[in-house]
Motif scaffolding. Structure first.
Motif, mmCIF file in Angstrom:
data_model
loop_
_atom_site.group_PDB
_atom_site.id
_atom_site.type_symbol
_atom_site.label_atom_id
_atom_site.label_comp_id
_atom_site.label_asym_id
_atom_site.label_seq_id
_atom_site.Cartn_x
_atom_site.Cartn_y
_atom_site.Cartn_z
ATOM 1 N N SER A 298 0.920 -1.284 0.088
ATOM 2 C CA SER A 298 -0.040 0.015 -0.030
ATOM 3 C C SER A 298 0.873 1.399 0.022
ATOM 4 N N ALA A 299 1.702 1.332 0.883
ATOM 5 C CA ALA A 299 2.714 2.612 1.046
ATOM 6 C C ALA A 299 3.567 2.813 -0.387
ATOM 7 N N HIS A 300 4.152 1.625 -0.771
ATOM 8 C CA HIS A 300 4.885 1.622 -2.047
ATOM 9 C C HIS A 300 3.928 2.058 -3.352
ATOM 10 N N ALA A 301 2.806 1.546 -3.227
ATOM 11 C CA ALA A 301 1.973 1.976 -4.314
ATOM 12 C C ALA A 301 1.471 3.537 -4.045
ATOM 13 N N ALA A 302 1.678 4.214 -2.990
ATOM 14 C CA ALA A 302 1.139 5.448 -2.705
ATOM 15 C C ALA A 302 2.435 6.194 -3.114
ATOM 16 N N GLY A 303 3.722 5.711 -3.334
ATOM 17 C CA GLY A 303 4.871 6.317 -3.789
ATOM 18 C C GLY A 303 5.571 6.878 -2.842
ATOM 19 N N MET A 304 5.576 6.216 -1.661
ATOM 20 C CA MET A 304 6.337 6.686 -0.309
ATOM 21 C C MET A 304 7.333 5.743 -0.343
ATOM 22 N N ARG A 305 8.525 5.994 0.096
ATOM 23 C CA ARG A 305 9.602 5.228 0.637
ATOM 24 C C ARG A 305 9.128 4.560 1.756
ATOM 25 N N VAL A 306 9.547 3.309 1.780
ATOM 26 C CA VAL A 306 9.042 2.311 2.964
ATOM 27 C C VAL A 306 10.066 1.779 3.641
ATOM 28 N N VAL A 307 9.644 1.852 5.235
ATOM 29 C CA VAL A 307 10.739 1.131 6.242
ATOM 30 C C VAL A 307 9.972 -0.085 6.702
ATOM 31 N N ALA A 308 10.459 -1.357 6.493
ATOM 32 C CA ALA A 308 9.896 -2.449 6.908
ATOM 33 C C ALA A 308 10.281 -2.716 8.211
ATOM 34 N N VAL A 309 9.409 -3.025 9.157
ATOM 35 C CA VAL A 309 9.521 -3.643 10.379
ATOM 36 C C VAL A 309 8.727 -5.065 10.772
ATOM 37 N N PRO A 310 9.316 -5.880 9.886
ATOM 38 C CA PRO A 310 8.580 -7.124 10.095
ATOM 39 C C PRO A 310 8.116 -7.688 11.145
ATOM 40 N N HIS A 311 6.801 -8.219 11.663
ATOM 41 C CA HIS A 311 6.551 -8.821 12.808
ATOM 42 C C HIS A 311 6.803 -10.433 12.670
ATOM 43 N N PRO A 312 7.749 -10.765 13.804
ATOM 44 C CA PRO A 312 8.122 -12.047 13.638
ATOM 45 C C PRO A 312 7.322 -13.250 13.691
ATOM 46 N N ARG A 313 5.936 -13.059 13.945
ATOM 47 C CA ARG A 313 4.963 -13.865 14.088
ATOM 48 C C ARG A 313 4.140 -13.889 12.888
ATOM 49 N N TYR A 314 3.951 -12.863 11.923
ATOM 50 C CA TYR A 314 3.390 -12.478 10.892
ATOM 51 C C TYR A 314 4.330 -11.850 9.804
ATOM 52 N N PRO A 315 5.553 -12.742 9.190
ATOM 53 C CA PRO A 315 6.407 -11.993 8.634
ATOM 54 C C PRO A 315 5.759 -11.902 6.995
ATOM 55 N N PRO A 316 6.070 -10.676 6.482
ATOM 56 C CA PRO A 316 5.584 -10.306 5.169
ATOM 57 C C PRO A 316 6.228 -11.049 4.097
ATOM 58 N N ALA A 317 5.387 -11.257 3.052
ATOM 59 C CA ALA A 317 6.083 -12.079 1.700
ATOM 60 C C ALA A 317 7.336 -11.564 1.299
ATOM 61 N N GLY A 318 8.244 -12.159 0.489
ATOM 62 C CA GLY A 318 9.295 -11.747 0.117
ATOM 63 C C GLY A 318 9.325 -10.603 -0.743
ATOM 64 N N ASP A 319 8.001 -10.679 -1.747
ATOM 65 C CA ASP A 319 8.067 -9.631 -3.064
ATOM 66 C C ASP A 319 7.573 -8.153 -2.272
ATOM 67 N N ALA A 320 6.814 -8.303 -0.916
ATOM 68 C CA ALA A 320 6.707 -7.142 -0.278
ATOM 69 C C ALA A 320 7.783 -6.617 0.373
ATOM 70 N N ILE A 321 8.526 -7.345 1.137
ATOM 71 C CA ILE A 321 9.740 -6.851 1.611
ATOM 72 C C ILE A 321 10.628 -6.157 0.532
ATOM 73 N N ALA A 322 10.834 -6.764 -0.518
ATOM 74 C CA ALA A 322 11.410 -6.117 -1.807
ATOM 75 C C ALA A 322 11.306 -4.788 -2.113
ATOM 76 N N LEU A 323 9.924 -4.333 -1.773
ATOM 77 C CA LEU A 323 9.468 -3.020 -2.123
ATOM 78 C C LEU A 323 10.008 -1.774 -0.796
ATOM 79 N N ALA A 324 10.480 -2.442 -0.062
ATOM 80 C CA ALA A 324 10.988 -1.413 1.195
ATOM 81 C C ALA A 324 12.335 -0.934 0.998
#
Length: 219
Positions: free
Chosen positions: A175-201
């Protein structure tokens, strides 16, 4: 290196460790309603706006005669009760917000309903540090659509591409990447984001202690 024009935080999973609470409350509600919680239900719910997740639970998970409005009201009521007992703060959350409030204006773009956003920020004593807060129930589409972040930038009166977003979930990062923002990812250890989403950070950190003015200015 220059500071961003604004920083826009997510709430659930970034400032409060609420995803386990949401999952427990929704699982219990679905069970009480005689529905079936599937293996992908939690992943699908993360980032949905209130109307979206309520419709999904009512139609696809519970079925029967439960309406989306009824599901939303009853689940949010249960969440409010849990927050009245305790708000599960993420380590370093208040300190990070206060630290960055000295750097630039702050916004918040959350999938939580407005009532819960106000409860949490009020409980933490940081509501006044945010110049703009947005619930995705106030926009057309929840995450991964960019609506919430674009609205937060508009309310802050800054261009979205001048903002840094702080996110934990796959749909939030998208969502944040689609808005054109630079994104800092802070993955939750129990609910890790998908690899393709992390790659956007633009950057990935493990704790909010790492969310510093120096880091944001280097993005």
């Amino acid at each position: 290196m220059t500071a961003p024009l604004a920083v826009v935080f997510d709430l659930d999973g970034v400032l409060v460790d609420s995803e386990p609470v949401w999952e427990e409350v929704r699982r219990g509600y679905v069970a009480d309603r005689g529905g079936t919680w599937r293996s992908d239900t939690q992943d699908r719910l993360m980032g949905m706006s209130t109307p979206e997740w309520a419709e999904y639970l009512a139609t696809d998970v519970i079925g029967g005669d439960a309406t989306a409005d009824q599901v939303a009201y009853e689940v949010i009521d249960r969440m409010s009760g849990r927050y009245a007992e305790e708000v599960p703060l993420m380590p370093g959350a208040v300190e990070a917000v206060r630290r960055l409030a000295d750097l630039c204006p702050l916004g918040l773009a959350s999938s939580s309903p407005r009532a819960l956003i106000d409860i949490v920020l009020g409980h933490l004593g940081i509501a006044g540090l945010f110049r703009a807060t947005v619930s995705t129930e106030e926009v057309d589409q929840g995450k991964p659509a960019p609506d919430g972040y674009l609205t937060a930038a508009a309310r802050l009166e800054v261009p979205a591409d001048g903002c840094v977003a702080v996110e934990d979930s796959s749909n939030g990062l998208r969502s944040a990447h689609a808005a054109g923002m630079r994104v800092v990812a802070v993955p939750h250890p129990r609910y890790p984001p998908a690899g393709d989403a992390i790659a956007l950070a633009a950057a990935k950190i493990t704790t909010l202690d790492e969310l510093t003015p120096a880091l944001l200015s280097s993005l």
